[in-house]
Structure formats: C-alpha cells, structure tokens
Design an enzyme around this catalytic site. Sequence first.
Site, PDB file in Angstrom:
ATOM      1  N   TYR A  57      70.530  60.116  75.572  1.00 49.48           N
ATOM      2  CA  TYR A  57      69.355  59.133  75.305  1.00 49.48           C
ATOM      3  C   TYR A  57      68.090  59.825  74.920  1.00 49.48           C
ATOM      4  O   TYR A  57      67.599  60.797  75.285  1.00 49.48           O
ATOM      5  CB  TYR A  57      69.104  58.461  76.613  1.00 49.48           C
ATOM      6  CG  TYR A  57      70.203  57.346  77.012  1.00 49.48           C
ATOM      7  CD1 TYR A  57      70.918  56.974  75.856  1.00 49.48           C
ATOM      8  CD2 TYR A  57      70.258  56.740  78.201  1.00 49.48           C
ATOM      9  CE1 TYR A  57      71.938  55.939  76.429  1.00 49.48           C
ATOM     10  CE2 TYR A  57      71.056  55.839  78.606  1.00 49.48           C
ATOM     11  CZ  TYR A  57      71.979  55.374  77.527  1.00 49.48           C
ATOM     12  OH  TYR A  57      72.914  54.486  77.846  1.00 49.48           O
ATOM     13  N   SER A 158      82.900  54.233  80.351  1.00 48.12           N
ATOM     14  CA  SER A 158      81.821  53.300  79.763  1.00 48.12           C
ATOM     15  C   SER A 158      82.288  52.688  78.673  1.00 48.12           C
ATOM     16  O   SER A 158      82.818  53.796  77.856  1.00 48.12           O
ATOM     17  CB  SER A 158      80.595  54.019  79.421  1.00 48.12           C
ATOM     18  OG  SER A 158      79.488  52.869  79.076  1.00 48.12           O
ATOM     19  N   GLY A 215      67.075  42.756  73.741  1.00 47.28           N
ATOM     20  CA  GLY A 215      65.655  42.110  73.292  1.00 47.28           C
ATOM     21  C   GLY A 215      65.632  41.165  72.301  1.00 47.28           C
ATOM     22  O   GLY A 215      64.973  40.097  72.183  1.00 47.28           O
ATOM     23  N   ARG A 216      67.111  40.958  71.476  1.00 45.36           N
ATOM     24  CA  ARG A 216      67.159  40.135  70.447  1.00 45.36           C
ATOM     25  C   ARG A 216      67.300  38.730  71.104  1.00 45.36           C
ATOM     26  O   ARG A 216      66.932  37.473  70.402  1.00 45.36           O
ATOM     27  CB  ARG A 216      68.674  40.452  69.917  1.00 45.36           C
ATOM     28  CG  ARG A 216      68.328  41.628  68.902  1.00 45.36           C
ATOM     29  CD  ARG A 216      69.561  41.643  67.886  1.00 45.36           C
ATOM     30  NE  ARG A 216      70.689  41.859  68.795  1.00 45.36           N
ATOM     31  CZ  ARG A 216      71.883  41.262  68.513  1.00 45.36           C
ATOM     32  NH1 ARG A 216      71.865  40.014  68.034  1.00 45.36           N
ATOM     33  NH2 ARG A 216      72.781  41.230  69.331  1.00 45.36           N
ATOM     34  N   SER A 265      64.255  47.108  80.401  1.00 47.41           N
ATOM     35  CA  SER A 265      62.639  46.838  80.162  1.00 47.41           C
ATOM     36  C   SER A 265      61.976  48.337  81.018  1.00 47.41           C
ATOM     37  O   SER A 265      62.160  48.730  81.842  1.00 47.41           O
ATOM     38  CB  SER A 265      62.136  45.752  80.593  1.00 47.41           C
ATOM     39  OG  SER A 265      60.964  45.707  80.401  1.00 47.41           O
TER      40      SER A 265
END
Length: 300
Positions: A57, A158, A215-216, A265
């Site tokens: 990340y 994952s 966020g789309r 967020s």
Amino acid sequence: MTFCSKVKLSSGGPKLSNLIQGYWRLAEWDMNAQQRLSFIESHVALGISTVDHAHIYGDPACEGLFGEALKLAPQLRDKIEIISKCGIKAADPGKVAHYNASKQAILASVNTSLQRLGTDYLDVLLIHRPDFLMDADEVAAAFQALKQAGKVHYFGVSNFNYAQISLLQSRLDAPLVTNQIELNPVNLQVIESGVLDYLQEQRIRPMAWSCLAGGRVYTDSSEGMQKLRDTLYQLVNELGANSIEQVIYAWVMKLPAKPLPVLGSGNIMRVKEAVAALSLSMSHEQWYRVLAAGRGRDVD
Ligand SMILES: NC(=O)c1ccc[n+]([C@@H]2O[C@H](COP(=O)([O-])OP(=O)(O)OC[C@H]3O[C@@H](n4cnc5c(N)ncnc54)[C@H](OP(=O)(O)O)[C@@H]3O)[C@@H](O)[C@H]2O)c1
C-alpha cells in the site's frame, strides 16, 4: 449513538471490530503524523479497533506512515488489531509486477511490514492475491515459521476463490480465518461464484473491500451508476438512513456470510456514517432491489 463491537472472525479465529479501517489510501490523505494519530484514535473511540494494511500500500509508504503515528502513542498498539498482507511485488524498472507467495517472499514481506509498522507482531496476515505459482506446502511452512516466531497470530487469504482456499487449507494445521474480497453492488462476482456460500458453510467471516466501489458510487456519471444511485436514494428514505453509503453497508452486512466492511475513507465524518449503518436493516425485497440496480436487470 451506535458503536462497533468485537466479533469472532471464525471458530478459533481472532476477535476483531465489526467494521475495519482500511489504510490503502493513507498516503493520499495529506496528514502529518499527529493528524494520522488523531484519526486512528478517533476511529478506535468509535470501536473500530482493527486496521487493514498491506506491504504494497502506498507503493509502499502506508505502513511506514501508520508506524510513525503509532510511535507517538505506543500504548495504542495493545488496543488495536493489525492486519497486513503479502504477496504482491511491484514492478522494478524493466520488469513486470507479479504475485509471489513463496516462503522466502512471505517471510521477507512480514519482516518489512513489522519494521515499518513498528510492532513485534501482526494480528492477522493475509496472502493478498492468489499466486498462480503458489505451492501450498511452502505457504504452510512460512505460516508455521511466522507463528512459531510469534510474528503473526492468525492467517487468512484475500481475493481467493473456493478452490484456492480449499487447496491452501488442506496443507494447514489451523483454519484460515478470513477471505478479504471485493464486494459492492457493481461487483457481484463473489455473490455469484459460490465463494460466499463456502465461507458461510465454514463459518468464516469474509472482509468486504471497496464497498463504495472506491468512491465511484458517488462520482461515476455513467447511466448504470446513476440508476443505482436512484435506487439507493429511494432506500435512504425507506430505511431512514442518512446517506447512500449507509444503505450500501447495510446491504453488504445483510449477507448471511456476515462480511465485515473494510472502510476506505480518511474522513472521520464518513467513518461515523459507516458506524451508524450498523443499526440499519433491510428486507429481502429491498436487498434484491439494490442487486437488480447494480447489475442492471432483475432476477429471473
Ligand atoms: N484485499 C484487497 O485486494 C484490497 C483491495 C482494495 C482495498 N482493500 C482494502 O479495503 C479498504 C477500502 O477500499 P476502498 O478505499 O476502495 O473503499 P471504498 O469505501 O469503496 O472507497 C473509498 C474512497 O471513496 C471515497 N468516498 C467515500 N465517500 C465519498 C463521497 N461521499 N463522495 C466522494 N467520494 C467518497 C473516499 O474518499 P474520502 O477519503 O475523501 O472519504 C475514498 O477515496 C482499503 O483501504 C484497503 O484496506 C483491499
């Protein structure tokens, strides 16, 4: 006011908060170390004690930025559970990005993550993506070495499908504790593939990433997304919710495999919105209305 609570991830698995704070985007949040610490303390105060990281990340700044904040309040380590992931190798110049779940790569990745985060142990380690060259015996040997050294307490995966989970599980002494998967109304793959059914059968709770499609659901102006938003706003009224994101979290959490949403967020007000969604519940018909809007057609 609603707060998060701790839940067991699987039989024999760890207790984590039922919402998880994701740190993939931490490097974009433009916060200094003190602001990062305040953000962590604020979500911990809401009951979100579990944080999600990965070696990769921030290419790869995020674990280090988090570790810097934690250093300002070392006592916080005992109050949080840290998840990290290994197995994605970014492209070096002239080379390609690839997955690597060899024993050597797993051990090296965990050692770097621990150093960056400034901690002696990870609560949970996940193999980030299925490596098509994964030798399950090697992964098992890596997990055993990490467990014995006290560097990792629990292990999971994952983005694995049913066969990949089953293969790896067949070589392990302890059960995998989760599968962290993409789950939102415009990515229904895990709902239709059977992987959620398998997790429910095994009583392993998944973690759901990108519940807001990154966020789309707010920003995408396509016709399909506009129709989804119309349905979500209808449900905001019907459920007495504050926002469409709350409706989506309620939609994700209604799945009987009991996914734990991983929040993306860096805005604490939006994190609070997510926590408030824990008190919402929707009917079967309302759940299917979101499904139909997300995939652009009703069920047959
Ligand atoms: N295992 C995996 O392969 C994998 C892959 C991806 C992610 N993850 C994990 O899942 C976590 C969550 O993923 P995600 O970040 O994609 O989650 P997400 O919740 O789908 O998206 C978060 C993004 O949406 C934006 N957003 C939220 N509300 C908004 C609004 N009202 N208007 C406009 N934008 C809004 C946020 O911006 P603000 O910050 O401004 O609110 C943020 O950039 C990550 O942090 C990571 O820990 C795991």
